[in-house]
Design an enzyme around this catalytic site. Structure first.
Site, PDB file in Angstrom:
ATOM      1  N   LEU A 188      -7.621 -16.877  -3.498  1.00  0.00           N
ATOM      2  CA  LEU A 188      -8.055 -17.032  -4.881  1.00  0.00           C
ATOM      3  C   LEU A 188      -7.362 -16.065  -5.817  1.00  0.00           C
ATOM      4  CD1 LEU A 188     -11.900 -17.435  -4.264  1.00  0.00           C
ATOM      5  CD2 LEU A 188     -10.256 -19.246  -4.791  1.00  0.00           C
ATOM      6  N   GLY A 190      -5.552 -11.661  -6.082  1.00  0.00           N
ATOM      7  CA  GLY A 190      -5.322 -10.355  -5.487  1.00  0.00           C
ATOM      8  C   GLY A 190      -5.627  -9.254  -6.466  1.00  0.00           C
ATOM      9  N   GLY A 191      -6.123  -8.142  -5.964  1.00  0.00           N
ATOM     10  CA  GLY A 191      -6.416  -6.990  -6.791  1.00  0.00           C
ATOM     11  C   GLY A 191      -5.632  -5.784  -6.338  1.00  0.00           C
ATOM     12  N   ILE A 193      -6.617  -3.293  -4.436  1.00  0.00           N
ATOM     13  CA  ILE A 193      -6.836  -2.838  -3.059  1.00  0.00           C
ATOM     14  C   ILE A 193      -7.122  -3.976  -2.091  1.00  0.00           C
ATOM     15  CG2 ILE A 193      -7.661  -0.580  -3.803  1.00  0.00           C
ATOM     16  CD1 ILE A 193     -10.502  -1.538  -3.225  1.00  0.00           C
ATOM     17  N   GLY A 194      -6.992  -5.216  -2.508  1.00  0.00           N
ATOM     18  CA  GLY A 194      -7.261  -6.296  -1.573  1.00  0.00           C
ATOM     19  C   GLY A 194      -7.031  -7.658  -2.181  1.00  0.00           C
ATOM     20  N   ASN A 195      -7.149  -8.682  -1.347  1.00  0.00           N
ATOM     21  CA  ASN A 195      -7.014 -10.061  -1.769  1.00  0.00           C
ATOM     22  C   ASN A 195      -8.338 -10.785  -1.569  1.00  0.00           C
ATOM     23  OD1 ASN A 195      -4.178  -9.871  -2.341  1.00  0.00           O
ATOM     24  ND2 ASN A 195      -3.812  -9.898  -0.129  1.00  0.00           N
ATOM     25  N   VAL A 196      -8.601 -11.761  -2.424  1.00  0.00           N
ATOM     26  CA  VAL A 196      -9.845 -12.520  -2.357  1.00  0.00           C
ATOM     27  C   VAL A 196      -9.533 -13.940  -1.902  1.00  0.00           C
ATOM     28  CG1 VAL A 196     -11.855 -13.337  -3.634  1.00  0.00           C
ATOM     29  CG2 VAL A 196     -10.841 -11.119  -4.198  1.00  0.00           C
ATOM     30  N   LYS A 211     -13.518 -10.838   0.017  1.00  0.00           N
ATOM     31  CA  LYS A 211     -12.485  -9.871  -0.341  1.00  0.00           C
ATOM     32  C   LYS A 211     -12.032  -9.167   0.927  1.00  0.00           C
ATOM     33  CE  LYS A 211     -11.254  -6.211  -3.584  1.00  0.00           C
ATOM     34  NZ  LYS A 211     -11.632  -5.486  -4.816  1.00  0.00           N
ATOM     35  N   ASP A 307     -12.761  -1.403 -16.122  1.00  0.00           N
ATOM     36  CA  ASP A 307     -11.734  -2.414 -15.863  1.00  0.00           C
ATOM     37  C   ASP A 307     -12.110  -3.765 -16.458  1.00  0.00           C
ATOM     38  OD1 ASP A 307      -9.262  -3.181 -14.903  1.00  0.00           O
ATOM     39  OD2 ASP A 307      -9.985  -3.711 -12.908  1.00  0.00           O
TER      40      ASP A 307
END
Length: 578
Positions: A188, A190-191, A193-196, A211, A307
């Site tokens: 879905l 990416g951020g 510190i991780g991907n969703v 996540k 954020d």
């Protein structure tokens, strides 16, 4: 019957009246008939207690008082120091705030010692209102605490299809959820510190957002604390416009958070689909109002979000929003206070005036009796009262309700975090920042929804930062936006944080602005959203993940293990000074 005894009437029958005579060492029961004759004498002897020395008595009394100190005296002491909370007919936030304090107080009395919530200690003598579970009561994992989850999660709906599906799987497998229980369908987003990933709980047909954070990657980038902070914050949340952490688990290589899947995407994508790539003012008001309530709740918990941007505001299947991504959030102490305002006397000879300095258009000044404090007040209804009878002073006064202020104004951080176009001036200058940065980003957020652009964007990141610090706020000629909206943005985008709208009173001050005049805060969840997302068929999506979490190595079932992008995106930046 000696002189020290006392006679007590205990009842009557059709033929007699009954009495008890109490004296030292005995209780005598008797009755007197209609002729005045005493009869039915019964005596019960009470044994004398063994004599106890004064030293023993003193010791036992102090022991009992020490034990009784725990649940009762804590409550009494807190009630002496804590403010009283009053509910408002137009604002359920105060009822929720009272429930938050009640739950915290109950948790303190339950264990007689400082209770940690997600690694944060509750202060006994202060008023810290971190509300949440002890351990992991919000996930599917069992909690070591004997307290009920419901005592901490009043918004948790046990009929939620996601909770029902989780309980169904747990009852079938007999343990907490693991990686093997999920089938990942597609990525879905990416951020930092991780991907969703969109995932299905196998055997239920229910979708979740998972996540996935690769441990080695976040450890190499020294982001382990960020990941832990996000998990602890998610565990503590209980709000209609904030995510629920349904479960969390770890594999050999990944740490995973299971949350609600929002099929409507994010507001950035939704804005791109609008005509002109901006929202109509009514739609923008709806979205920012719900975001404001989420931010208000976070600040009450001592959480500075840091954020806010359209990419982090997701749209649920019912069209309402959910704030996401808390890995940049800062936790701090907060001391809620209850402020009482003096009654305002209305003078018929007075002219229109505004209480809020940002409201300068007299045409927008109206009485708002449903607000805690009138924002803009015009006693125009008095000018029509030439033929009215003169009322007394009491009827000519507005008595505002007490106002709960829970803004973490004392928080300070030197971290350089956020998205370039949303960074507050005090962050760029390195002066240290607090909760006021959230209200700056809230102003940028509203500006972008209304105009389709951010106000200080430059040709590159360096130019953007320069504009934020040195350039004045300007509005484009198109689209046409109301004065109230522009006025609210002006108040929020003040470069000096101490002069910024909501710096002291937080979201309460923003909610009273004329821009939100038409918002019924108590019934906002019943308001029809501007747009309901189309139903999503997850299995029809392209670029799906092949299987699920592979057994053994803990990888996501992708052609290759998911990795966290080590290089931040061009619009993102983070530097920690301490």
């Amino acid at each position: 019957m000696d002189s020290s005894s006392s006679v007590v009437y205990v009842g009557s029958s059709s033929k007699s009246r009954n009495f008890q005579s109490k004296s030292k060492g005995s209780i005598t029961s008797f009755s007197i008939d209609s002729r005045g004759t005493k009869k039915s004498m019964k005596t019960l002897l009470i044994p004398e207690p063994e004599p106890t020395s004064p030293e023993v008595i003193e010791s036992s009394v102090s022991s009992v008082s020490a034990e009784s100190e725990t649940p009762i005296s804590i409550i009494r002491k807190k009630k002496q120091s804590e403010p009283r909370f009053y509910s408002s007919p137009t604002n359920t936030f105060y009822t929720e705030a009272k429930q938050s304090f009640t739950n915290t107080e109950f948790s303190e009395c339950a264990s007689i010692s400082t209770i940690g919530i997600g690694g944060i200690d509750l202060e006994k003598n202060g008023v810290m209102i971190y509300r949440g579970s002890i351990g992991s009561d919000v996930s599917d994992e069992s909690s070591s605490s004997g307290l009920s989850n419901a005592a901490y999660k009043p918004h948790r709906d046990n009929n939620d299809k996601r909770w029902v599906a989780i309980q169904e799987v747990r009852s079938r497998v007999g343990s907490s959820l693991e990686a093997k229980d999920f089938k990942l369908i597609k990525k879905l987003g990416g951020g930092d510190i991780g991907n969703v990933y969109l995932a299905e709980l196998i055997g239920t047909g229910v979708s979740f957002a998972v996540k996935v954070m690769e441990k080695a990657a976040i450890a190499a980038r020294k982001k382990l604390v960020r990941a832990q902070t996000e998990k602890e914050i998610l565990q503590s949340l209980d709000h209609p416009f904030l995510p629920t952490l349904y479960s969390h688990f770890e594999t050999e290589m990944n740490s995973c958070l299971v949350m609600e899947f929002c099929p409507g995407g994010d507001l950035h994508s939704l804005r791109q689909k609008q005509r002109g790539k901006y929202f109509p003012e009514q739609a923008a008001r709806f979205y920012v109002a719900e975001v404001l309530l989420a931010m208000e709740y976070l600040h009450m918990l001592g959480i500075i979000y840091r954020d806010l941007k359209p990419e982090n505001v997701l749209v649920r299947e019912d069209g309402h929003i959910m704030l996401s991504d808390f890995d940049l959030s800062l936790r701090c102490a907060v001391s809620p206070t209850l402020v009482r305002f003096a009654a305002i006397t209305l003078e018929s000879k007075s002219s229109s005036y505004c209480i809020q300095p940002t409201c300068v258009d007299q045409s927008s000044c109206i009485v708002q009796p449903d607000c805690i404090q009138p924002v803009c007040f015009t006693p125009r209804f008095l000018s029509k009262g030439k033929h009215r009878k003169k009322s007394n002073d009491m009827s000519r006064q507005i008595r505002p309700l007490p106002e709960l202020i829970a803004e973490p104004t004392s928080a300070r951080s030197m971290s350089f975090v956020g998205t370039h176009e949303y960074l507050a001036p005090e962050i760029i200058k390195g002066e240290g920042h607090g909760s006021a940065v959230d209200w700056w980003t809230f102003g940028i957020f509203l500006y972008e929804l209304l105009f389709g652009i951010t106000p200080f964007r430059g040709g590159d990141n360096r130019a953007t930062l320069f504009n934020v610090v040195g350039q004045p706020l300007r509005f484009p000629e198109h689209p046409n936006v109301s004065f109230a909206a522009r006025d609210l943005i002006r108040g929020l985008l003040v470069k000096e944080p101490q002069h910024r709208l909501a710096y002291r009173r937080g979201a309460t001050e923003i909610k009273q602005h004329p821009f939100f005049q038409s918002v019924n805060w108590a019934l906002i969840r019943c308001t029809s959203p501007p747009q309901i997302p189309q139903p999503v068929k997850p299995m029809d999506q392209a670029h799906s993940v092949r299987h699920g979490f592979s057994q053994g190595h803990g990888h996501v079932g992708y052609d290759k293990p998911p990795t966290v992008d080590v290089k931040p995106s061009g619009n993102y930046l983070e530097i920690d000074f301490f």
